[in-house]
Structure formats: structure tokens, C-alpha cells
Design a protein around this motif. Structure first.
Motif, mmCIF file in Angstrom:
data_model
loop_
_atom_site.group_PDB
_atom_site.id
_atom_site.type_symbol
_atom_site.label_atom_id
_atom_site.label_comp_id
_atom_site.label_asym_id
_atom_site.label_seq_id
_atom_site.Cartn_x
_atom_site.Cartn_y
_atom_site.Cartn_z
ATOM 1 N N LYS A 1 33.285 28.940 -51.755
ATOM 2 C CA LYS A 1 34.308 29.039 -50.705
ATOM 3 C C LYS A 1 33.692 29.598 -49.419
ATOM 4 N N TYR A 2 32.802 30.562 -49.545
ATOM 5 C CA TYR A 2 32.137 31.112 -48.363
ATOM 6 C C TYR A 2 31.345 30.028 -47.635
ATOM 7 N N VAL A 3 30.577 29.235 -48.393
ATOM 8 C CA VAL A 3 29.776 28.160 -47.795
ATOM 9 C C VAL A 3 30.692 27.158 -47.091
ATOM 10 N N ILE A 4 31.763 26.749 -47.757
ATOM 11 C CA ILE A 4 32.705 25.790 -47.155
ATOM 12 C C ILE A 4 33.289 26.373 -45.864
ATOM 13 N N ASP A 5 33.691 27.624 -45.891
ATOM 14 C CA ASP A 5 34.264 28.248 -44.692
ATOM 15 C C ASP A 5 33.268 28.282 -43.535
ATOM 16 N N VAL A 6 32.026 28.605 -43.822
ATOM 17 C CA VAL A 6 31.002 28.616 -42.763
ATOM 18 C C VAL A 6 30.841 27.207 -42.202
ATOM 19 N N LYS A 7 30.728 26.223 -43.082
ATOM 20 C CA LYS A 7 30.558 24.839 -42.634
ATOM 21 C C LYS A 7 31.759 24.383 -41.803
ATOM 22 N N LEU A 8 32.958 24.743 -42.222
ATOM 23 C CA LEU A 8 34.153 24.333 -41.476
ATOM 24 C C LEU A 8 34.229 25.025 -40.117
ATOM 25 N N HIS A 9 33.799 26.264 -40.025
ATOM 26 C CA HIS A 9 33.776 26.932 -38.719
ATOM 27 C C HIS A 9 32.756 26.285 -37.781
ATOM 28 N N VAL A 10 31.624 25.891 -38.321
ATOM 29 C CA VAL A 10 30.641 25.167 -37.514
ATOM 30 C C VAL A 10 31.224 23.818 -37.094
ATOM 31 N N ALA A 11 31.915 23.158 -38.010
ATOM 32 C CA ALA A 11 32.543 21.870 -37.689
ATOM 33 C C ALA A 11 33.560 22.024 -36.568
ATOM 34 N N MET A 12 34.368 23.077 -36.629
ATOM 35 C CA MET A 12 35.356 23.314 -35.564
ATOM 36 C C MET A 12 34.663 23.485 -34.219
ATOM 37 N N ASP A 13 33.579 24.232 -34.213
ATOM 38 C CA ASP A 13 32.821 24.423 -32.988
ATOM 39 C C ASP A 13 32.273 23.089 -32.469
ATOM 40 N N LEU A 14 31.747 22.280 -33.373
ATOM 41 C CA LEU A 14 31.219 20.967 -32.968
ATOM 42 C C LEU A 14 32.328 20.045 -32.465
ATOM 43 N N LEU A 15 33.474 20.095 -33.094
ATOM 44 C CA LEU A 15 34.604 19.267 -32.653
ATOM 45 C C LEU A 15 35.043 19.640 -31.237
ATOM 46 N N LEU A 16 34.987 20.919 -30.931
ATOM 47 C CA LEU A 16 35.447 21.379 -29.617
ATOM 48 C C LEU A 16 34.384 21.315 -28.533
ATOM 49 N N ASN A 17 33.116 21.314 -28.927
ATOM 50 C CA ASN A 17 32.059 21.430 -27.926
ATOM 51 C C ASN A 17 31.088 20.261 -27.867
ATOM 52 N N THR A 18 31.358 19.232 -28.644
ATOM 53 C CA THR A 18 30.537 18.018 -28.575
ATOM 54 C C THR A 18 31.455 16.801 -28.639
ATOM 55 N N LYS B 1 22.843 35.084 -44.106
ATOM 56 C CA LYS B 1 21.874 34.532 -43.153
ATOM 57 C C LYS B 1 21.337 33.199 -43.660
ATOM 58 N N TYR B 2 21.026 33.135 -44.947
ATOM 59 C CA TYR B 2 20.541 31.894 -45.544
ATOM 60 C C TYR B 2 21.564 30.772 -45.360
ATOM 61 N N VAL B 3 22.820 31.054 -45.637
ATOM 62 C CA VAL B 3 23.871 30.035 -45.496
ATOM 63 C C VAL B 3 23.941 29.549 -44.061
ATOM 64 N N HIS B 4 23.937 30.457 -43.108
ATOM 65 C CA HIS B 4 24.020 30.063 -41.692
ATOM 66 C C HIS B 4 22.799 29.264 -41.249
ATOM 67 N N GLU B 5 21.632 29.629 -41.755
ATOM 68 C CA GLU B 5 20.403 28.921 -41.376
ATOM 69 C C GLU B 5 20.288 27.554 -42.038
ATOM 70 N N HIS B 6 20.994 27.336 -43.144
ATOM 71 C CA HIS B 6 20.903 26.087 -43.889
ATOM 72 C C HIS B 6 22.232 25.340 -43.918
ATOM 73 N N VAL B 7 23.070 25.598 -42.935
ATOM 74 C CA VAL B 7 24.415 25.015 -42.903
ATOM 75 C C VAL B 7 24.374 23.480 -42.874
ATOM 76 N N ASN B 8 23.276 22.909 -42.431
ATOM 77 C CA ASN B 8 23.145 21.454 -42.350
ATOM 78 C C ASN B 8 22.636 20.841 -43.649
ATOM 79 N N GLU B 9 22.522 21.660 -44.677
ATOM 80 C CA GLU B 9 22.033 21.186 -45.972
ATOM 81 C C GLU B 9 23.100 21.387 -47.035
ATOM 82 N N LYS B 10 22.909 20.712 -48.163
ATOM 83 C CA LYS B 10 23.765 20.979 -49.307
ATOM 84 C C LYS B 10 23.335 22.340 -49.859
ATOM 85 N N ILE B 11 24.266 23.270 -49.944
ATOM 86 C CA ILE B 11 23.950 24.628 -50.398
ATOM 87 C C ILE B 11 24.737 24.921 -51.666
#
Length: 131
Positions: free
Chosen positions: A75-92, A35-45
Motif C-alpha cells: 500500500k505504501y508503494v502504491i500510494d507513493v506511485k499514485l502521488h507521483v502520478a498526480m504530480d505528473l498529471l498536473l505538471n506534464t 528512500k529506496y521506494v522513492h528512488e525506484h518509483v519507476n520500477e516494479k517494487i
């Protein structure tokens, strides 16, 4: 003999209860960390920053996430960030550079390298292919 068997049964029961309690503790910790990672995905974690925020030891963060996901915390943090990036690439229409900055990657080229490593295409190719 019967007393020994009874003692063995009691000890086994206690160990199972302890294992079960420990598993609940780890599950709760992994949920808090994720939950922390998802809530802070826009920060360096880092595991240190997460540990400080969640009052865990950095090694415990690594251990819990490894147990829960099979991945290192990094690796978990990177994967979460990349999944968010994929969503942003497709939806913005945000640029790749803006997405990399928004997700606190150190540089756009670092973001591109990690994206290519994970998806086998650049962020721009991903957007064109799946948009």
C-alpha cells in the motif's frame, strides 16, 4: 528491599535503552526503505526486491513500514506511485497510459482502478479538475 529496588531500577533503565536503540534502528530502516521506494518509483517494487537491495528480510520490510506508516509495504508503494502520478498529471502533458507505464503499473486499467479507488475520479478527470 533497597537492593531489589536498585536492581529493578537498573533493569528498567537497561530495557529503556534497548527500546530506544531498537526504535533508532527501526527509524533508520524505515528511512532507507522509503528512500529506496522513492528512488525506484519507476520500477516494479516488491518487498522481496526492496529486501534484496537493502539486505533486509522481506518480513522486516513489511514490519518496519507498517510501524512507520500504518500501511502495508504494498500500500505504501502504491500510494507513493499514485502521488507521483498526480504530480505528473498536473505538471506534464504525458498521457495517462505513458504515466502508468513510466511508473511500472502492470496495465493502464490497473493504474486507473487504483487511481479511482484512491481519488474517486479517473486520472483524466483529476487532470481536468485540478489542472
Amino acid at each position: 528491599q533497597i537492593a531489589s529496588l536498585h536492581l529493578h531500577t537498573v533493569l528498567y533503565s537497561l530495557l529503556r535503552e534497548q527500546d530506544s536503540a531498537e526504535q533508532v534502528k527501526v527509524t533508520n530502516a524505515s528511512e532507507r526503505i522509503m528512500k529506496y521506494v522513492h528512488e525506484h518509483v519507476n520500477e516494479k517494487i516488491t518487498n522481496e526486491s526492496a529486501a534484496q537491495a537493502l539486505t533486509y528480510h522481506p518480513n522486516y520490510i513489511n514490519s518496519v513500514i507498517k510501524q512507520a506508516t500504518g500501511k502495508t509495504f504494498h500500500k505504501y508503494v502504491i500510494d507513493v506511485k499514485l502521488h507521483v502520478a498526480m504530480d505528473l498529471l498536473l505538471n506534464t502533458q504525458e498521457s495517462v497510459t505513458d504515466i502508468a507505464q513510466a511508473l511500472a503499473f502492470s496495465t493502464s486499467s490497473h493504474f486507473n482502478r487504483l487511481f479511482i479507488k484512491t481519488t474517486r475520479c479517473t486520472p483524466s478527470e483529476f487532470r481536468k479538475r485540478f489542472y
